[in-house]
Scaffold this motif. Structure first.
Motif, PDB file in Angstrom:
ATOM      1  N   LYS A  67       1.387  -1.063   0.113  1.00 17.60           N
ATOM      2  CA  LYS A  67       0.012   0.203   0.278  1.00 17.60           C
ATOM      3  C   LYS A  67       1.002   1.288  -0.223  1.00 17.60           C
ATOM      4  N   GLN A  68       2.075   1.083   1.071  1.00 14.10           N
ATOM      5  CA  GLN A  68       2.790   2.526   0.842  1.00 14.10           C
ATOM      6  C   GLN A  68       3.533   2.487  -0.209  1.00 14.10           C
ATOM      7  N   LYS A  70       2.055   1.648  -3.589  1.00 10.88           N
ATOM      8  CA  LYS A  70       1.240   1.797  -4.421  1.00 10.88           C
ATOM      9  C   LYS A  70       0.677   3.619  -4.278  1.00 10.88           C
ATOM     10  N   ASN A  71       1.230   4.479  -2.977  1.00 11.46           N
ATOM     11  CA  ASN A  71       0.522   5.608  -2.850  1.00 11.46           C
ATOM     12  C   ASN A  71       1.725   6.036  -2.952  1.00 11.46           C
TER      13      ASN A  71
END
Length: 98
Positions: A67-68, A70-71
């Motif tokens: 998630k990190q 991807k952001n």
């Protein structure tokens, strides 16, 4: 069991796809065959070249890291890829020496 966070790209190196798995060989096969929901994106954009991966000791950490990444913006992802694979050569898991 370890988990892997990985980044795929297309032949033109214009698209990046970030994912997480506990079996990278299986996931690469699934992406290549267009299987599952993820296959729709990777198939549409021909993201089938593994250019980066890292290992995480557990699923929770791996998902958080995915998630990190991807952001992040494109430049930050490129910097990360360059730390492991500066030429963005496709990684063959059978011959990869790290």
């Amino acid at each position: 069991m370890s988990f892997l966070i990985y980044i795929l790209t297309n032949p033109a190196r214009t698209v990046l796809y970030t994912g997480v798995t506990n079996n990278l060989e299986r996931r690469l096969y699934e992406h290549g065959e267009g299987l599952g929901e993820w296959g729709k994106f990777t198939g549409r954009y021909q993201c089938n070249l593994l250019i980066y991966f890292e290992i995480s000791p557990d699923a929770t950490q791996a998902i958080a890291r995915e998630k990190q990444i991807k952001n992040w913006n494109r430049a930050k992802k490129e910097f990360l890829i360059n730390t492991l694979n500066p030429n963005w050569e496709p990684i063959d898991l059978q011959t990869w020496s790290g």
